[in-house]
Design a protein around this motif. Structure first.
Motif, PDB file in Angstrom:
ATOM      1  N   VAL A   1       0.835  -1.205   0.000  1.00 18.57           N
ATOM      2  CA  VAL A   1       0.000   0.000   0.000  1.00 18.57           C
ATOM      3  C   VAL A   1       0.866   1.250   0.000  1.00 18.57           C
ATOM      4  O   VAL A   1       0.582   2.230  -0.708  1.00 18.57           O
ATOM      5  N   ASP A   2       1.946   1.243   0.783  1.00 19.73           N
ATOM      6  CA  ASP A   2       2.851   2.398   0.820  1.00 19.73           C
ATOM      7  C   ASP A   2       3.486   2.635  -0.546  1.00 19.73           C
ATOM      8  O   ASP A   2       3.658   3.789  -0.960  1.00 19.73           O
TER       9      ASP A   2
ATOM     10  N   LYS B   1       0.841   4.245  -2.727  1.00 22.82           N
ATOM     11  CA  LYS B   1       0.603   5.633  -2.348  1.00 22.82           C
ATOM     12  C   LYS B   1       1.697   6.568  -2.866  1.00 22.82           C
ATOM     13  O   LYS B   1       1.468   7.769  -3.035  1.00 22.82           O
ATOM     14  N   SER B   2       2.873   6.022  -3.104  1.00 23.92           N
ATOM     15  CA  SER B   2       3.992   6.859  -3.551  1.00 23.92           C
ATOM     16  C   SER B   2       3.928   7.183  -5.042  1.00 23.92           C
ATOM     17  O   SER B   2       4.730   7.979  -5.543  1.00 23.92           O
TER      18      SER B   2
ATOM     19  N   TRP C   1      -2.230   8.591 -11.034  1.00 25.40           N
ATOM     20  CA  TRP C   1      -3.082   7.451 -11.319  1.00 25.40           C
ATOM     21  C   TRP C   1      -3.755   7.622 -12.688  1.00 25.40           C
ATOM     22  O   TRP C   1      -4.474   6.752 -13.141  1.00 25.40           O
TER      23      TRP C   1
END
Length: 261
Positions: A169-170, A173-174, A178
């Protein structure tokens, strides 16, 4: 009965037969003691029977909890198979010379579905046994040790799943954008209704979204989906370990629950 013994005592005293009275008194005391011991033995037997009945109930309740754990782990494995398939399809798409954003996005979303979900054992009965101070009712200490090992091991595996998914997930997120990962293609035009965007907005978004993933963004998404796929593969191994733990403790509890001796 008491009146009968009282009459015997009075007769012996009136006849001045003290020695016989003393022997009789001792005998009466012995009878009373024997009666008390028998009553205590019956009480202990009843209490022991109640404890064994409760022990049997605990085994069956623990088995019910573990059977729910088995059902849960099977559902999680089925879900993870969908994730693995999504990872596989997304990797195949990103490896193409001109990967399509919509195809990649749909597969990646499948690879990430409920990614933070992990196994949570049903320990309601075991917690109740310990909190109520009834752990001593379980006489088979091998079962107690097996339960401790089971809940410790599955908790460790479940925690590892979360740690791995947090890393995934990290990494997601980076990501800087998108827009060309295909996620918007899927979310806006496939997964959700028109409540958020008007038809005019949706048409304009459709025009603006790129059909293909750019060469600059391709290696970034390649890296991200490889991490996702690796996480899903490792999750499969951890769920297999959890299922093995479930099956072992389930067999022990089935034998105990079905044993009515």
């Amino acid at each position: 009965m008491i009146k009968f013994f009282r009459k015997i005592r009075q007769k012996l005293l009136s006849e001045n037969r003290f020695s016989k009275y003393l022997l009789y008194a001792i005998g009466e005391i012995i009878l009373v003691v024997i009666g008390i011991l028998i009553a205590l033995q019956i009480n202990n037997w009843n209490e022991n029977r109640k404890s064994r009945d409760q022990e049997q109930k605990y085994y069956c309740l623990l088995l019910e909890n573990v059977e729910q754990d088995k059902e849960q782990v099977l559902q999680l494995k089925a879900l993870n198979e969908e994730r693995k398939n999504g990872s596989y399809e997304a990797i195949l798409e990103i490896q193409k010379e001109k990967p399509k954003a919509k195809v990649f996005g749909k597969s990646w979303i499948n690879a990430l579905q409920r990614v933070t979900t992990t196994f949570r054992p049903n320990n309601a009965t075991y917690s109740d046994i310990k909190s109520s101070g009834n752990l001593s009712i379980i006489q088979d200490k091998a079962i107690t040790e097996a339960l401790n090992t089971y809940y410790t091991n599955v908790a460790g595996y479940a925690e590892t799943i979360i740690i791995n998914s947090d890393f995934t997930v990290d990494r997601i997120k980076s990501l800087d954008s998108w827009f060309e990962a295909g996620v918007h293609h899927v979310n806006i035009f496939s997964r959700y209704n028109n409540d958020v965007f008007t038809d005019a907005i949706r048409e304009k978004i459709k025009e603006d979204l790129p059909e293909y993933i750019s060469e600059d963004y391709k290696p970034i998404l390649y890296d991200a989906i490889l991490i996702t796929g690796t996480d899903n593969g490792r999750r499969h191994q951890l769920l297999e370990l959890i299922e093995s733990e479930v099956d072992q403790i389930k067999q022990l509890l089935q034998d105990k629950c079905n044993n009515n001796d």
